[in-house]
Design an enzyme around this catalytic site. Structure first.
Site, PDB file in Angstrom:
ATOM      1  N   SER A  84      10.713   2.056   6.964  1.00 55.35           N
ATOM      2  CA  SER A  84      10.873   3.099   5.934  1.00 55.35           C
ATOM      3  C   SER A  84      12.202   2.953   5.190  1.00 55.35           C
ATOM      4  CB  SER A  84      10.779   4.499   6.561  1.00 55.35           C
ATOM      5  OG  SER A  84       9.583   4.651   7.284  1.00 55.35           O
ATOM      6  N   ALA A 136      17.696  10.563  -1.604  1.00 53.65           N
ATOM      7  CA  ALA A 136      16.441  10.306  -0.898  1.00 53.65           C
ATOM      8  C   ALA A 136      16.682   9.728   0.490  1.00 53.65           C
ATOM      9  CB  ALA A 136      15.570   9.348  -1.714  1.00 53.65           C
ATOM     10  N   GLY A 150       7.182   7.198   5.375  1.00 56.86           N
ATOM     11  CA  GLY A 150       6.122   6.210   5.509  1.00 56.86           C
ATOM     12  C   GLY A 150       5.676   6.056   6.945  1.00 56.86           C
ATOM     13  N   GLU A 151       6.622   6.133   7.849  1.00 57.21           N
ATOM     14  CA  GLU A 151       6.283   6.026   9.267  1.00 57.21           C
ATOM     15  C   GLU A 151       6.317   7.384   9.960  1.00 57.21           C
ATOM     16  OE1 GLU A 151       7.693   2.025  11.052  1.00 57.21           O
ATOM     17  OE2 GLU A 151       9.259   2.670   9.674  1.00 57.21           O
ATOM     18  N   GLY A 184       0.798  -1.214   0.000  1.00 55.92           N
ATOM     19  CA  GLY A 184       0.000   0.000   0.000  1.00 55.92           C
ATOM     20  C   GLY A 184       0.830   1.263   0.000  1.00 55.92           C
TER      21      GLY A 184
END
Length: 749
Positions: free
Chosen positions: A510, A703, A707-708, A469
């Protein structure tokens, strides 16, 4: 540097299938001759299994067999990602309400469900502990009396104890101008995925194949092989689409039992849990953090003395790693010249805890940031200012022996403050709060990738990363497309099948964009090196001219060839392809407290603006801001979605979510009707996500992971905003309307 694919809002490749309901989930899959498994679960938190009578259940038409622990190999096989302590089925004793006691196998789910009701279990109820203080009592019943190993203290419920520190805390304790000591509590939380836990296992090539919505297929392979005494080569894990996991589907739950049943029966076996059963399968650890912090008169931290206690459940699962890794950052993102951190994970007769988005850091940050907000008030220093005085500069050391600060954290903090309107006039009844969240990814991890450049110039990327997801399929495609110089639509992905892709440690922390992204870039670089050698071999006339490879074209020796052209020249028409191998390996450091240095620091700056209905206690989030230091955004659309999704989960544990056990150790709110999660009615009126992009990360194109971060600092920022409007300090979550109302009335008495 100008990018062709990276930094673009490319839509998720699986989006259409998701919204049309055609994505292939395990729950929808069937196989010829498949048996359906249903689990009979314990009614008690702690009890001896005296007898199981399944005779009536076996008479139900369509029932193939009913299996209890006495029917399993002896000793009963046990599994776990860190230690093998959880039995396939309860072994003589049940250790938590909902633990599987028996499994029915039938040719239909209906027959299996009928048979469950016919099984009679005789229990001898035993004392249980479901709260932290009860589990720590000297006379407490021991949850795992036979499970003594590297994580336990003999004769206690201590699952593990980790100590970190530096400097001289005792000396600074005596010398500090001001000290603040408080206790902060964080509740048990369930992941609440929309897709239930599910699994299909079947015999394959003398071993077993497992289809599961699993985040970490290679960990599952290892755990199953070890539990069932098999070779790794005999276990194949096919990671299917994941309909919500958030860490709960990271580590084995029902797969080891299902794999055993498939091997035992020689048939495909499918087990699907109900949404309610999910509450008996995974949760986040609850915690209690005692913070003792010393400051000088300027508000600079002199020492931090931190005691962390996690209530982890009946079996270890991955809780020891959650506890140790998160408490390692027990001082938060601040310069702390003297630190002492003592963390304990404590067993209880509750559902085993596991990874959850943030991996223990929401619990730690709730305490650290609430402490900073309390200190700012006592010292008379603005909450923004006290943080600025204690933030390290880029290149400074945060934790001795670990990676230096890899970003401009002041920049992110100021941006969050500016966006929320910090320092500007606000109407009556409006409060603002600010907090910083930090997390370290999995250290010393390994990711491998294989990239194939085909004869027609298209590309296939094979990675062990799971699509759960977060958009990894799209992101990895963008990284490959940018690195090798082809359009995104010419890149295909093979993911998360241990029989088809190279090794990856995990899809967690992540880490994937950095670790697997670097592996993909490395594999693409390998292809370019091979193409360069091919050009020299084909066209060199005694000289060694420079070969320029850009945007799918090779220019050398006066020629300009597409990838397809040079492959045809070198191999002949449709005769070959170029295969690139890429590896990323984090540094393992002997003696390092968590195994190695962080690949990057995942940090977020959160600000909130709230109002409170004082009659009901309801808190309204008018505005929520997250600013994350991401280095370089691969896909802005997905980055924003990750921040918003994580923040909404953070709103859940801030305002409403909490697993509740009664005095007998039974879970009383395990279901969608009784366990509240945020709905559209609970989201902030205004939600702003911003990013710091200085391209200073360790990943592709500079990068860092994301995400978290979005979930980590929501609670302390909101609680600070509530305090700003009500003048009440909260040290325990959730900030439900009931709890806020109680505090309002307590204050008014």
């Amino acid at each position: 540097m100008k990018f062709d694919v990276v930094g673009k809002d490319i839509k998720r490749t699986d989006a259409l299938k998701k919204v049309t309901g055609t994505l292939d989930y395990v729950i929808d899959q069937k196989m010829q001759g498949m048996l359906y498994g249903k689990l009979l679960r314990s009614e008690h938190a702690h009890a001896k299994i005296v007898n199981v009578d399944a005779s009536a259940a076996k008479e139900i038409p369509g029932v193939y067999d009913v299996i209890t622990s006495t029917d399993l190999p002896q000793p009963v096989p046990r599994f776990g990602p860190i230690k093998q302590d959880q039995p396939l089925l309860a072994d003589r004793v049940v250790n938590y309400h909902g633990e599987p006691v028996a499994v029915v196998l039938a040719d239909s789910e209906e027959a299996a469900q009928k048979a469950l009701k016919k099984i009679k279990v005789e229990y001898e109820k035993l004392p249980s502990v479901s709260k932290l203080d009860d589990a720590l009592r000297a006379d407490a019943p021991i949850v795992n009396p036979d499970s003594i190993g590297m994580y336990e203290e003999l004769g206690s419920n201590i699952c593990g104890n980790w100590k970190f520190g530096w400097g001289d805390v005792e000396a600074k304790n005596r010398a500090s101008s001001f000290m603040l000591k408080n206790v902060y509590e964080f509740p048990m939380i369930h992941h609440f995925p929309i897709e239930p836990f599910s699994c299909i296992c079947y015999p394959e090539n003398g071993g077993v194949a497992i289809r599961s919505p699993i985040q970490h297929p290679f960990i599952l392979r290892r755990v199953v092989a070890k539990a069932l005494h098999m070779e790794l080569s005999q276990v194949r894990v096919i990671g299917n689409a994941i309909g919500g996991g958030f860490g709960g589907k990271g580590y084995p739950k029902i797969e080891p039992l299902t794999a055993y049943l498939a091997l035992h029966t020689g048939k495909p076996v499918k087990i699907v849990l109900s949404l309610e059963e999910g509450f008996f399968s995974a949760r986040r650890s609850s915690s209690r953090v005692t913070m003792n912090t010393g400051f000088d008169l300027e508000g600079k931290i002199q020492f931090q003395d931190v005691k962390v206690e996690f209530l982890v459940g009946a079996y270890a699962d991955t809780a020891p790693r959650v506890a140790s890794k998160s408490s390692y950052l027990g001082c938060g993102p601040y310069v702390t010249p003297n630190a002492r951190i003592d963390c304990r994970a404590v067993y209880s007769h509750t559902v085993p805890s596991t990874a959850f988005r943030g991996f223990g850091m929401p619990q730690i940050v709730w305490a650290v940031e609430s402490q900073m907000n309390e200190a700012s008030k006592v010292l008379g220093i603005d909450p923004l200012e006290i943080r600025l005085r204690n933030l390290p500069k880029k290149g400074e050391i945060l934790v001795p022996g670990d990676r230096p600060v890899d970003g401009d954290w002041e920049q992110g903090l100021r941006k969050a403050a500016e966006t929320i309107g910090w320092g500007t006039e606000k109407p009556d009844g409006i409060g603002r709060g600010i907090a910083i969240g930090i997390k370290n990814p999995i250290p010393a991890s390994l990711s491998k990738s294989i990239v194939k450049l085909h004869a027609d110039g298209s590309v296939t990327v094979s990675v062990g990363t799971s699509e759960m997801g977060q958009g990894a399929r799209t992101t990895m495609g963008q990284i490959a497309a940018e690195s090798i110089g082809v359009p995104m639509e010419r890149v295909s992905l093979i993911m998360a099948d241990t029989g088809a892709v190279p090794f990856d440690t995990a899809t967690a922390g992540s880490r994937s964009t950095v670790a697997m992204g670097n592996a993909v870039v490395s594999a693409c670089h390998d292809i370019k090196e091979q193409l360069t050698e091919m050009a020299h071999e084909l066209f060199a006339d005694g000289s060694q001219e420079e070969v320029v490879i850009s945007r799918g074209t090779i220019e050398a020796y006066g020629k300009s060839l597409s990838y397809a052209d040079i492959l045809a020249e070198y191999f002949g028409p449709n005769m070959g392809e170029v295969v690139g191998n890429g590896t990323y390996k984090g540094s393992k450091i002997e003696g390092h407290p968590v195994g190695g240095k962080a690949d990057f620091w995942e940090i977020v700056f959160t600000a909130a603006e709230v109002s409170v209905d004082t009659e009901s206690g309801k808190v309204y989030t008018n505005k929520l801001v997250n600013v994350s230091d991401v280095g370089c955004i691969i896909n802005p659309l997905q980055a924003e979605a990750q921040e918003e999704g994580a923040a909404i989960m953070g709103m859940g544990h801030t305002f409403m979510e909490q697993m509740v056990y009664d005095d007998s150790g039974r879970l009383v709110n395990g279901g969608a009707l009784d366990y509240r999660v945020p709905t559209i009615m609970d989201i902030p009126a205004e939600f702003i996500s911003k990013f710091i992009e200085n391209r200073d990360g360790a990943g592709p194109f500079g990068a860092k992971g994301i995400g978290e971060s979005g979930i980590i600092a929501i609670a302390p920022a909101v609680a600070a905003a509530v305090n700003d409007t009500l003048g009440i300090r909260f040290r325990q979550l959730p900030l439900s309307a009931e709890n806020v109302w109680k505090e309002l009335h307590r204050e008014s008495k």
